[in-house]
Design an enzyme around this catalytic site. Structure first.
Site, short mmCIF file in Angstrom:
data_model
loop_
_atom_site.label_atom_id
_atom_site.label_comp_id
_atom_site.label_asym_id
_atom_site.label_seq_id
_atom_site.Cartn_x
_atom_site.Cartn_y
_atom_site.Cartn_z
N TYR B 164 0.79 -1.24 0.00
CA TYR B 164 0.00 0.00 0.00
C TYR B 164 0.81 1.26 0.00
O TYR B 164 0.27 2.34 -0.20
CB TYR B 164 -0.98 0.01 1.18
CG TYR B 164 -2.31 -0.41 0.68
CD1 TYR B 164 -3.03 0.42 -0.19
CD2 TYR B 164 -2.85 -1.62 1.01
CE1 TYR B 164 -4.23 0.03 -0.70
CE2 TYR B 164 -4.07 -2.02 0.50
CZ TYR B 164 -4.75 -1.18 -0.35
OH TYR B 164 -5.95 -1.56 -0.85
N GLU B 250 -2.05 -30.74 12.44
CA GLU B 250 -2.44 -30.06 11.20
C GLU B 250 -3.60 -29.10 11.40
O GLU B 250 -3.57 -27.97 10.96
CB GLU B 250 -2.81 -31.09 10.12
CG GLU B 250 -3.30 -30.45 8.82
CD GLU B 250 -3.65 -31.45 7.73
OE1 GLU B 250 -3.27 -32.63 7.85
OE2 GLU B 250 -4.33 -31.06 6.75
N ASP B 302 -3.81 -35.24 8.68
CA ASP B 302 -4.81 -36.07 8.02
C ASP B 302 -4.15 -37.16 7.18
O ASP B 302 -3.03 -36.97 6.68
CB ASP B 302 -5.67 -35.21 7.07
CG ASP B 302 -6.61 -34.30 7.82
OD1 ASP B 302 -6.82 -34.52 9.04
OD2 ASP B 302 -7.16 -33.36 7.21
#
Lengths: 421, 421
Positions: B164, B250, B302
């Site tokens: 910005y 996770e 997972d």
């Protein structure tokens, strides 16, 4: 030609460099700004006590459905009575069905006196002996059984855990999620009372002490990272604070600037952010702070339709969870900035403003039709300006005047001038 | 037919209900599991000290480019010398150009001895006087100027803040981000040394005490929410711990279960999660813990290709930031679970396993070609099993045996049996 270019460049550089200094010179000593904030705090404390406490106290012609926080033992006994009545109905040869409050938008209403969206009392029947509803009825029964287990063990789980206990039945998580909301409405209690918690996104830093699951947390001693807002509001207690206001920040970049500069030491405040879209845990936490500490809430959001939309979710709730708006919403949040009128007022350079897309403009126009915007003439004016100018800007746009312009000039000046709506 | 159905149902219910109890009965007393963990910790502490410390100590035939943490004053003086040399070049009538290390994948290499991806030393010239590179050269100069400002003020900003400060030049954030990585490589220092920080996502809870920006934080006293991992690792110091291992998780649902059950009190550990994709702040924090506390790291992800991919990003780095792999990666992370072989071993019910999509299978097969997977025969075997069975499962699938099965049976048994790879 070359001369003209040079002159234009010189003009624009004075625009973007000398003017911010001009704003800095307008700043009074902090003691004077603190007086303003102290006055705001007492006004907010007295106005919050004079507000109507509940829907029922309004004596409205329509009937409404609202949920409340229930202790685990009540959740448990309500489920047990419900199961008993279903068994009676089956034994009597009538099969069974659930009476489920409608959460459709036709059953929702914005109540200006309360400044939030509530649910009317339309219900529908969900019979087991019907091809159209047998699946939903089965899922409802299964969710009730799982919630009953949670209440016996007094542990908290996520919606995802719930989904995984019976993937074959639920098929996908949107189905178990949606029926979880139904179950909240059926039992008349908040989702937190069911011990099903949302994933936490929010962080808090500043002049706040509270206990999280029995541990005392001092949020002035949480460095720059801050304290993660707990997913389970029922284990948050003992809030204490010497802050004069709560600063609600949309994005974490601005939050980090405020935390690193320890803005809360210069102007005693509590700084909180959900890092974008407000999640349930942060909404519950903000409400609890406002209620227990009686502090005014000032919001710092992007100057675009989504900034205002985020403010409105904190303020009067999302349509999706309107049955629980009493517990999730924080009334009377002031729009501090960045407001569309700030772009010119603070001379935000053209290159830091972004053109609004078609979708942005449509969202802005839709917001102008919403009751919670209409009741605040100042907001309508700002939003009209945004839609007309077709320009938006993020909080970060202030970085163009220097990385610390936000904490050293913009916010102090806003507070000094009571420039909130 | 009806009989057959009934029998099948009975069989499947014994599968999913009696077997988990069977696993619980295998658990030895905690004291015995703690002995196993103590042995793991000492093994890890001695192995980590015997590792080759750096690329240079390997004496490899290729030349490499690596960045290191530099103090702010060095960053500042390096930028100043660079600016001076550019000025000389311009005054001598040669214009100017930057020599920019290539970050393309052709310039990346996995070094098995180090177990991470590193950057070879190919560079290219970025001249100002060329239509093809004038924009990039200008952006590079502007970013160097902004970093110089940050080093003078000693404050931290986000990539968004940086963008910005000059939207008109950068046009969109991906351009300033990418050149920020170039600037890291040009100056030979990490992005944290530039005082540009990533937004924080991670949380930590358990047996860890550290200081964040001067405040002492005790992570056993952070309730269920935990402590937000600070965005700026250079202000994290004084790590102390009596943990036996670090449990890297996770997703936040599993993290919440572990935090609520205060798993770290039963098995002294530090629990950390980035809530999905690892962010830079969490990766830096994990590495710092591992280095300073000499603790083994066990990962709970997972059972799908993305779980392993996430493990690999923590372990040997992402390709995008390979120039900084030395500072961002944590070597020797053990894959504790949920592994493809666990699905049958722990009799995860069919309905909690999900079929892998075509993309999943392709990602799995691609991973089998990666060096960091190949060097670990156990991982190859597991991944082959996953791709062959075409089944995946989330950590949450363990909830089908009860919400606390993860903390009360699965993890203790895994630890007891040293069942990590």
């Amino acid at each position: 030609m070359a001369d003209k270019k040079k002159r234009r460049r010189a003009a624009s550089s004075s625009d973007s460099e000398s003017d911010p200094l001009h704003f800095k010179s307008k700043l009074k000593p902090d003691s004077s700004i603190l007086q303003t904030l102290t006055a705001l705090k007492s006004a907010s404390a007295s106005s919050s006590s004079s507000r109507p406490a509940s829907l029922s106290s309004l004596n409205l012609p329509t009937a409404f459905r609202e949920v409340s926080d229930l202790p685990l033992s009540s959740v448990q006994s309500t489920i047990e009575s419900l199961a008993l009545s279903l068994a009676h109905s089956i034994l009597a040869g009538h099969g069974f069905s659930f009476s489920v409050p409608s959460r459709a938008s036709a059953n929702q209403l914005y109540v200006p006196e309360l400044d939030r969206i509530v649910l009317k009392d339309k219900s529908s029947s969900r019979p087991f002996a019907s091809v159209a509803s047998v699946r939903k009825t089965t899922i409802t029964a299964r969710i009730l059984q799982l919630i009953h287990q949670l209440s016996l063990k007094n542990i908290h789980v996520t919606k995802r855990d719930l989904f995984y206990t019976d993937v074959k039945l639920f098929q996908d998580q949107s189905q178990s999620d949606s029926i979880l909301d139904d179950v909240s409405c059926i039992l008349g209690c908040t989702r937190s009372s069911l011990n099903v918690v949302a994933s936490e996104k929010g962080v808090v830093v500043g002049r706040l002490i509270f206990s999280d699951n029995g541990d005392m947390i001092d949020c002035t001693k949480m460095g720059m990272g801050g304290k993660a807002i707990p997913p389970n509001i029922d284990r948050v207690a003992d809030m204490q604070s010497d802050a004069l206001f709560i600063l609600l920040v949309e994005k974490d970049a601005a939050y980090m600037r405020l935390a690193e500069d320890r803005f809360y030491n210069r102007f005693p405040c509590i700084i909180v952010t959900a890092k974008g879209q407000p999640d349930v845990a942060t909404r519950l936490f903000l409400r609890k702070m406002k209620n227990e500490l009686k502090l005014p809430v000032l919001a710092l959001v992007d100057s675009d339709p989504y900034g205002l939309k985020i403010l409105s979710v904190y303020g009067c709730g999302s349509k999706n969870m309107s049955y629980d708006s009493a517990n999730l919403t924080t009334p009377d949040i002031k729009w501090l900035g960045v407001r569309p009128s700030d772009l010119d007022k603070y001379k935000i350079p053209e290159q830091c403003r972004l053109p609004m897309t078609e979708t942005d403009i449509k969202t802005g126009k839709d917001l102008l039709e919403e009751d919670f915007v209409k009741k605040n003439p100042g907001w309508v004016e700002e939003l009209n300006l945004m839609v007309k100018s077709k320009q938006k800007a993020e909080i970060q746009a202030l970085s163009s005047f220097g990385f610390q312009y936000l904490t050293e000039v913009y916010l102090p000046l806003k507070l000094q001038q009571k420039d909130w709506l």
